[in-house]
Scaffold this active site. Structure first.
Site, PDB file in Angstrom:
ATOM      1  N   GLU A  90      -8.233  26.463  52.106  1.00  0.00           N
ATOM      2  CA  GLU A  90      -7.626  26.195  50.799  1.00  0.00           C
ATOM      3  C   GLU A  90      -7.257  27.550  50.207  1.00  0.00           C
ATOM      4  O   GLU A  90      -8.125  28.264  49.695  1.00  0.00           O
ATOM      5  CB  GLU A  90      -8.629  25.463  49.887  1.00  0.00           C
ATOM      6  CG  GLU A  90      -8.975  24.062  50.347  1.00  0.00           C
ATOM      7  CD  GLU A  90      -7.879  23.034  50.058  1.00  0.00           C
ATOM      8  OE1 GLU A  90      -7.017  23.302  49.209  1.00  0.00           O
ATOM      9  OE2 GLU A  90      -7.903  21.969  50.701  1.00  0.00           O
TER      10      GLU A  90
ATOM     11  N   CYS B 234      -5.651  28.536  41.200  1.00  0.00           N
ATOM     12  CA  CYS B 234      -4.837  28.644  42.426  1.00  0.00           C
ATOM     13  C   CYS B 234      -3.521  27.893  42.312  1.00  0.00           C
ATOM     14  O   CYS B 234      -2.544  28.278  42.931  1.00  0.00           O
ATOM     15  CB  CYS B 234      -5.632  28.148  43.625  1.00  0.00           C
ATOM     16  SG  CYS B 234      -6.269  26.490  43.382  1.00  0.00           S
TER      17      CYS B 234
HETATM   18  P1  NAD Z   1     -11.387  35.908  48.504  1.00  0.00           P
HETATM   19  O1  NAD Z   1     -10.652  35.484  49.729  1.00  0.00           O
HETATM   20  O2  NAD Z   1     -11.492  37.345  48.201  1.00  0.00           O
HETATM   21  O3  NAD Z   1     -12.907  35.370  48.568  1.00  0.00           O
HETATM   22  C1  NAD Z   1     -13.230  34.045  48.918  1.00  0.00           C
HETATM   23  C2  NAD Z   1     -14.579  34.028  49.622  1.00  0.00           C
HETATM   24  O4  NAD Z   1     -14.506  34.821  50.810  1.00  0.00           O
HETATM   25  C3  NAD Z   1     -15.726  34.585  48.786  1.00  0.00           C
HETATM   26  O5  NAD Z   1     -16.847  33.730  48.949  1.00  0.00           O
HETATM   27  C4  NAD Z   1     -15.979  35.969  49.399  1.00  0.00           C
HETATM   28  O6  NAD Z   1     -17.344  36.338  49.356  1.00  0.00           O
HETATM   29  C5  NAD Z   1     -15.552  35.794  50.846  1.00  0.00           C
HETATM   30  N1  NAD Z   1     -15.016  37.045  51.439  1.00  0.00           N
HETATM   31  C6  NAD Z   1     -14.300  38.026  50.802  1.00  0.00           C
HETATM   32  N2  NAD Z   1     -13.927  38.991  51.683  1.00  0.00           N
HETATM   33  C7  NAD Z   1     -14.419  38.615  52.894  1.00  0.00           C
HETATM   34  C8  NAD Z   1     -14.363  39.186  54.210  1.00  0.00           C
HETATM   35  N3  NAD Z   1     -13.720  40.332  54.445  1.00  0.00           N
HETATM   36  N4  NAD Z   1     -14.971  38.531  55.225  1.00  0.00           N
HETATM   37  C9  NAD Z   1     -15.600  37.350  55.013  1.00  0.00           C
HETATM   38  N5  NAD Z   1     -15.691  36.771  53.789  1.00  0.00           N
HETATM   39  C10 NAD Z   1     -15.112  37.380  52.745  1.00  0.00           C
HETATM   40  O7  NAD Z   1     -10.695  35.091  47.340  1.00  0.00           O
HETATM   41  P2  NAD Z   1     -11.082  35.034  45.811  1.00  0.00           P
HETATM   42  O8  NAD Z   1     -10.806  36.347  45.169  1.00  0.00           O
HETATM   43  O9  NAD Z   1     -12.427  34.436  45.646  1.00  0.00           O
HETATM   44  O10 NAD Z   1     -10.035  33.950  45.284  1.00  0.00           O
HETATM   45  C11 NAD Z   1      -8.690  34.238  45.022  1.00  0.00           C
HETATM   46  C12 NAD Z   1      -7.764  33.545  45.977  1.00  0.00           C
HETATM   47  O11 NAD Z   1      -8.223  32.239  46.286  1.00  0.00           O
HETATM   48  C13 NAD Z   1      -6.378  33.333  45.392  1.00  0.00           C
HETATM   49  O12 NAD Z   1      -5.417  33.579  46.391  1.00  0.00           O
HETATM   50  C14 NAD Z   1      -6.363  31.871  44.999  1.00  0.00           C
HETATM   51  O13 NAD Z   1      -5.078  31.295  44.937  1.00  0.00           O
HETATM   52  C15 NAD Z   1      -7.195  31.282  46.088  1.00  0.00           C
HETATM   53  N6  NAD Z   1      -7.793  30.011  45.663  1.00  0.00           N
HETATM   54  C16 NAD Z   1      -7.390  28.870  46.261  1.00  0.00           C
HETATM   55  C17 NAD Z   1      -7.909  27.652  45.849  1.00  0.00           C
HETATM   56  C18 NAD Z   1      -7.495  26.367  46.474  1.00  0.00           C
HETATM   57  O14 NAD Z   1      -8.110  25.356  46.182  1.00  0.00           O
HETATM   58  N7  NAD Z   1      -6.479  26.338  47.324  1.00  0.00           N
HETATM   59  C19 NAD Z   1      -8.851  27.635  44.826  1.00  0.00           C
HETATM   60  C20 NAD Z   1      -9.258  28.834  44.249  1.00  0.00           C
HETATM   61  C21 NAD Z   1      -8.721  30.023  44.676  1.00  0.00           C
END
Ligand code: NAD
Length: 456
Positions: free
Chosen positions: A208, A242
Site C-alpha cells: 500500500e 496517502c
Molecule cells: P516509509 O516507507 O518510510 O516507512 C514505512 C515503514 O517501513 C515503517 O514502519 C518504517 O519503519 C519501515 N522502514 C523504513 N525504512 C525502511 C528500510 N530501509 N527497510 C525496512 N523497513 C523500513 O513510509 P512512511 O514515511 O511511514 O509513509 C509515507 C509514505 O507512505 C507515503 O508515500 C504515503 O503515501 C505512503 N502511505 C500509503 C498508504 C496507503 O494506504 N497506500 C497509507 C499511508 C502512507
C-alpha cells in the site's frame, strides 16, 4: 523475546484453533472491546504524535476500525463458506469449490500518518481470515506505537497477535524471518525493499504505497462544493494522507473562482490563523517538516505559507505559477501544500496526467457523466471519487489499494479477508461414471473432442 522466537511461537500456534469460525469471531470482538477500553489513551496518543483532535481521531481512525470490525463480524460466516463455482461440460459429474485458506503467520508493517488505523485495519483482515499477526508500527508515531504494543500485549497472547516496535533495523530483522504473508504500508522506496526481501522466501505481499493524486476540477463542477471537499481532503491530517489530493488541476475559465472558494473554505475550517488553531494537525517530525518546507517557495505562494518549526506546524498553503518540472510536481508532497495547475481542455489534462506514475487516488469534479466516464476509462489509478475526495476509502464494500507504483493488492471489507486468504481450488469428482475422452486410446474422434472443448 527475540524476533526469531516470536515468529517461531506464532508458527507453532497457527493450527486449527485459528481456523475456527467461533475463534475468529471471538478475537474480533476482543479487538473491538480493546479499542473501546483504550479510547481515551488512543485520543491522547494521537494528540501526542500529530496533535490530532478527538474529532479527527474518531472520524479518521477509530470509526474506520469499528466499521471494519462490525462488517467482518456480520459477513465472516459467508466469506468463509467454500464458494461453489461452475464447470465446463468436460467436467460433467464434478462439483467445484474455492476454499479460503489462511496463510499462517502474517507481518503487517505500517506507516505513521494514520498510525492506529493503518496498523489495525489490515490486522482485522488477517484475523478474520484465520492467521496469526505481528504488527511492526511506524517508529515515527512514538506514542501510538507504544500504545499499540501495550494494548495488544495485554489483550492477546503473543503467539497469536503481537507487536514488535522499532525502526529500520527491526524491520530488517523481521524481514530476514520467513512469513506466510507480508502487508506493507509506506513509501514506494521502502516497498521495493520489502518486495525484494520477500522474494527470497517467495512470500506474497500487499504493498500500500503513495504517489501524486490529482484533483481535476472541470468547467461544469459545482465550485463551492468542490472547494469544500478538496479543502477537507487535502488539509485533514495536515495533508499527511496517502490519498490526499496532491495537486489541483483546474479548468482555466474557473480557476479564479475556484481559488476564491478554496481560500474561503480553508478559513472556514481552520480560521484566519491556522497556527493558532489548537486542533490543527502538526507535521510528524523534524525530518518530514524539512521535506515539506522545501516546497514553500515565496514566488509561488498565493495563500498561507506561515509556519512554526519549533511546533512543527505548516499552515494550509496554495501554490500558483507551477510548472510540471518544479520539484513540487516531481515527488509526493505529503503535507499541507497544494500546487494549482490549470488546463484548457479535458483532453490536455488527461494527456498530462497519463505521463505521470499511476496515482493511488484521483478525484474528478464535474457534472457531465460522459466526461466523468471518460476520466475513469482513460486514466489508471488505485481508486477515487467523482465530486468528492477521500470518502471512497471509508466504504467497506470498496477495495482500497494502488496500481503501478502506488501499490499492489487491496484491502478493506471482504477484500481484506481475501487478501489474507489463499484461494484453494477443489474439484470433487464423481465415481458414478467416467467421461472417457481425456484418456489415451479412446474411440472419440478429434472432431468430437474439439466440439466438446469449444463449449468451455
Ligand atoms: P516509509 O516507507 O518510510 O516507512 C514505512 C515503514 O517501513 C515503517 O514502519 C518504517 O519503519 C519501515 N522502514 C523504513 N525504512 C525502511 C528500510 N530501509 N527497510 C525496512 N523497513 C523500513 O513510509 P512512511 O514515511 O511511514 O509513509 C509515507 C509514505 O507512505 C507515503 O508515500 C504515503 O503515501 C505512503 N502511505 C500509503 C498508504 C496507503 O494506504 N497506500 C497509507 C499511508 C502512507
Amino acid at each position: 523475546m527475540d524476533i526469531e522466537n516470536i515468529v517461531k511461537i506464532q508458527q507453532d500456534f497457527f493450527n486449527n484453533q485459528t481456523f475456527d469460525y467461533e475463534y475468529r469471531i471471538k478475537q474480533l470482538e476482543i479487538l473491538r472491546q480493546m479499542l473501546k477500553n483504550y479510547e481515551d489513551d488512543i485520543y491522547y496518543a494521537l494528540r501526542e504524535d500529530l496533535n490530532k483532535s478527538r474529532f479527527e481521531t474518531l472520524t479518521t481512525e477509530l470509526s474506520v476500525l469499528y466499521t471494519e470490525i462490525d462488517f467482518a463480524l456480520k459477513h465472516l460466516k459467508d466469506w468463509m463458506k467454500p464458494e461453489k463455482v461452475k464447470a465446463p461440460i468436460t467436467h460433467k459429474g464434478t462439483k467445484n469449490y474455492i476454499y479460503k485458506e489462511p496463510y499462517g503467520v502474517t507481518l503487517i508493517i505500517s506507516s505513521w500518518n494514520y498510525p492506529l488505523q493503518l496498523a489495525i485495519a489490515p490486522a482485522i483482515g488477517a484475523i478474520a481470515a484465520g492467521n496469526t499477526v505481528i504488527i511492526k508500527p511506524s517508529e515515527a508515531a512514538v506514542a501510538t506505537s507504544r500504545l499499540l504494543s501495550n494494548m495488544i500485549e495485554t489483550t492477546f497472547p503473543k503467539e497469536y497477535f503481537t507487536v514488535v516496535e522499532g525502526g529500520k533495523e527491526t524491520n530488517q530483522a523481521l524481514l530476514s524471518e520467513s512469513f506466510d504473508y507480508i502487508f506493507f504500508t509506506g513509501s514506494a522506496k521502502v516497498g521495493k525493499i520489502i518486495m525484494q526481501k520477500a522474494s527470497a522466501t517467495l512470500t506474497p505481499v500487499t504493498l500500500e504505497l503513495g504517489g501524486k493524486s490529482p484533483a481535476i476540477i472541470n468547467q461544469d463542477a459545482n465550485i463551492k462544493l468542490a472547494a469544500k471537499r478538496v479543502a477537507w481532503g487535502k488539509f485533514t491530517n495536515a495533508g499527511q494522507t496517502c490519498v490526499a489530493p496532491d495537486f489541483i488541476y483546474v479548468h482555466d475559465t474557473i480557476k479564479t473562482k475556484f481559488l476564491r472558494a478554496l481560500i474561503k473554505q480553508i478559513k472556514a475550517f481552520y480560521g484566519k490563523n491556522p497556527l493558532k488553531n489548537r486542533d490543527y494537525v502538526r507535521i510528524i517530525n523534524h525530518n518530514h517538516y524539512k521535506h515539506v518546507e522545501r516546497f514553500l517557495d515565496d514566488e509561488m505562494i498565493i495563500y498561507g505559507g506561515d509556519r512554526d518549526e519549533d511546533r512543527l506546524l505548516i499552515a494550509p498553503t496554495l501554490l500558483d505559477n507551477i510548472s510540471w518540472n518544479d520539484s513540487v510536481m516531481q515527488e509526493e508532497i505529503f503535507g499541507p501544500v497544494l500546487p494549482i495547475l490549470s488546463f484548457e481542455t479535458l483532453d490536455d489534462a488527461l494527456m498530462n496526467i497519463k505521463k505521470m506514475e499511476k496515482p493511488l487516488a484521483l478525484y474528478y469534479f464535474g457534472e457531465d457523466e460522459t466526461q466523468q466516464d471518460k476520466v475513469i476509462a482513460d486514466l489508471s489509478f488505485g481508486g477515487g471519487s467523482i465530486n468528492d475526495t477521500l470518502y471512497h476509502l471509508a466504504n467497506p464494500h470498496l477495495p482500497f489499494g494502488g496500481v503501478g507504483t502506488s501499490g499492489m493488492g487491496s484491502y478493506h471489507g471482504k477484500y481484506s479477508f481475501n487478501t489474507f486468504s489463499h484461494d484453494k481450488s477443489i474439484m470433487k469428482q464423481t465415481t458414478k461414471f467416467d467421461v472417457p475422452f481425456r484418456y489415451p486410446g479412446g474411440k472419440l474422434t478429434e472432431t468430437i473432442i474439439k466440439k466438446v472443448m469449444s463449449k468451455f
